[in-house]
Design a protein around this motif. Structure first.
Motif, short mmCIF file in Angstrom:
data_model
loop_
_atom_site.label_atom_id
_atom_site.label_comp_id
_atom_site.label_asym_id
_atom_site.label_seq_id
_atom_site.Cartn_x
_atom_site.Cartn_y
_atom_site.Cartn_z
N LEU A 116 -19.49 55.56 -25.50
CA LEU A 116 -18.61 55.34 -26.63
C LEU A 116 -17.50 56.39 -26.59
N GLU A 117 -16.24 55.92 -26.56
CA GLU A 117 -15.12 56.84 -26.39
C GLU A 117 -14.04 56.61 -27.44
N LEU A 118 -13.50 57.70 -27.94
CA LEU A 118 -12.36 57.70 -28.85
C LEU A 118 -11.17 58.29 -28.11
N ALA A 119 -10.03 57.61 -28.12
CA ALA A 119 -8.87 58.09 -27.37
C ALA A 119 -7.59 57.92 -28.18
N VAL A 120 -6.70 58.88 -28.01
CA VAL A 120 -5.34 58.83 -28.56
C VAL A 120 -4.39 58.75 -27.38
N ARG A 121 -3.48 57.76 -27.39
CA ARG A 121 -2.57 57.55 -26.27
C ARG A 121 -1.13 57.51 -26.77
N TYR A 122 -0.22 57.99 -25.92
CA TYR A 122 1.21 57.87 -26.20
C TYR A 122 1.87 57.23 -24.99
N ASP A 123 2.55 56.10 -25.22
CA ASP A 123 3.22 55.38 -24.15
C ASP A 123 4.73 55.44 -24.37
N PHE A 124 5.44 55.88 -23.34
CA PHE A 124 6.89 55.99 -23.41
C PHE A 124 7.51 54.96 -22.48
N GLY A 125 8.30 54.05 -23.05
CA GLY A 125 8.91 52.99 -22.27
C GLY A 125 10.08 53.49 -21.44
N LEU A 126 10.11 53.11 -20.18
CA LEU A 126 11.22 53.45 -19.29
C LEU A 126 12.18 52.29 -19.10
N SER A 127 11.80 51.11 -19.55
CA SER A 127 12.65 49.93 -19.44
C SER A 127 13.58 49.84 -20.65
#
Length: 222
Positions: free
Chosen positions: A177-188
C-alpha cells in the motif's frame, strides 16, 4: 519533438543498462485526485480539481529490492478553470476547461533503503493522449472547442498529445500500500490555437504549459 527524442533515448539507455528482472514484475492499481493549471492560456485562470486512476507495473532493476521501473496507464484529468480569486463575479469565473487524457508515465523509482516499509522517490517522462475536452462557460467565445472564431487561426482546442516530466515522493507500507505525491510539468504547448489571441498581454505569445499536482494511493499485488 527534440525533447521527446532526447527523453526517449535516455529512457532507452536506462532500460538497456539496467539489470531488469521481468520475471519478478508485480502489478497494481492506482487512483487519486489532481489539481491542475495551465500557464498563459485563459483569462481568468484558476485551478481545476479532477481525478486519475489506472494500473501499474513494478519491475525490479537490481537485486536489492530498492530500484524499479514503474510504468503506468492512467485516466488523467487535467486542464484549468476560471476560478481566479481576484475575478469573483466576473465573466468566465465559472468556466471549466477540462482536458482528460489516457496518460502513460514511466517512472524510475528508488526506495531510500531496503526496508519493507520505506519512503521512495520517483521521476520520469509522461506521455498523454487527449481523449476528451469539455469547455463550459468560457469568458471568450473562441475559448470553446467547436466555436467558429472571428479571428483566423485562433481557437481553444487542446493538443491531442502532451509530453511532460514528473517528480514524486511517497511512502510504501510493506511494499503493498503506497501513498504518493506527484508533480507533472508539461513541456508541450497545450493550446497552440491561443498563441495568436488578440490583445496586448505579452503572455499571449508564450507557451501554454499544463502543470498537475496529484495525490493518490496505489495497491501492489503479490
Amino acid at each position: 519533438m527534440g525533447k521527446l527524442l532526447v527523453s526517449s533515448a535516455l529512457l532507452s539507455a536506462v532500460l538497456i543498462s539496467a539489470q531488469i528482472d521481468f520475471s519478478s514484475t508485480r502489478f497494481g492499481i492506482t487512483a487519486g485526485g489532481t489539481y491542475s493549471r495551465v500557464s498563459n492560456a485563459h483569462n481568468p485562470s484558476g485551478p481545476r480539481i479532477s481525478a486519475y486512476g489506472g494500473v501499474l507495473a513494478l519491475i525490479p532493476v537490481d537485486n536489492n529490492d530498492q530500484f524499479y521501473i514503474q510504468p503506468q496507464v492512467e485516466y488523467f484529468g487535467a486542464g484549468e478553470s476560471g476560478k481566479d480569486k481576484n475575478a469573483k463575479g466576473t465573466l468566465g469565473y465559472d468556466a471549466v476547461y477540462a482536458n482528460n487524457y489516457i496518460s502513460v508515465p514511466i517512472y524510475f523509482k528508488g526506495f531510500f533503503s531496503e526496508a519493507e516499509s520505506e519512503f521512495f522517490g520517483m521521476a520520469g517522462p509522461r506521455f498523454s493522449f487527449l481523449i476528451d475536452q469539455k469547455v463550459t462557460n468560457p469568458s471568450k467565445a473562441y475559448y470553446a472547442v467547436d466555436e467558429l472564431s472571428a479571428y483566423p487561426g485562433v481557437n481553444g482546442k487542446a493538443s491531442s498529445f502532451n509530453f511532460g516530466v514528473g517528480l514524486g515522493i511517497g511512502y510504501s507500507y510493506q511494499r503493498k500500500l503506497e501513498l504518493a505525491v506527484r508533480y507533472d510539468f508539461g513541456l508541450s504547448n497545450t493550446y497552440k490555437g491561443l498563441m495568436n489571441e488578440p490583445g496586448t498581454d505579452p503572455n499571449i505569445a508564450k507557451k501554454k504549459s499544463e502543470q498537475v499536482l496529484s495525490v493518490g494511493l496505489s495497491y501492489i499485488f503479490e
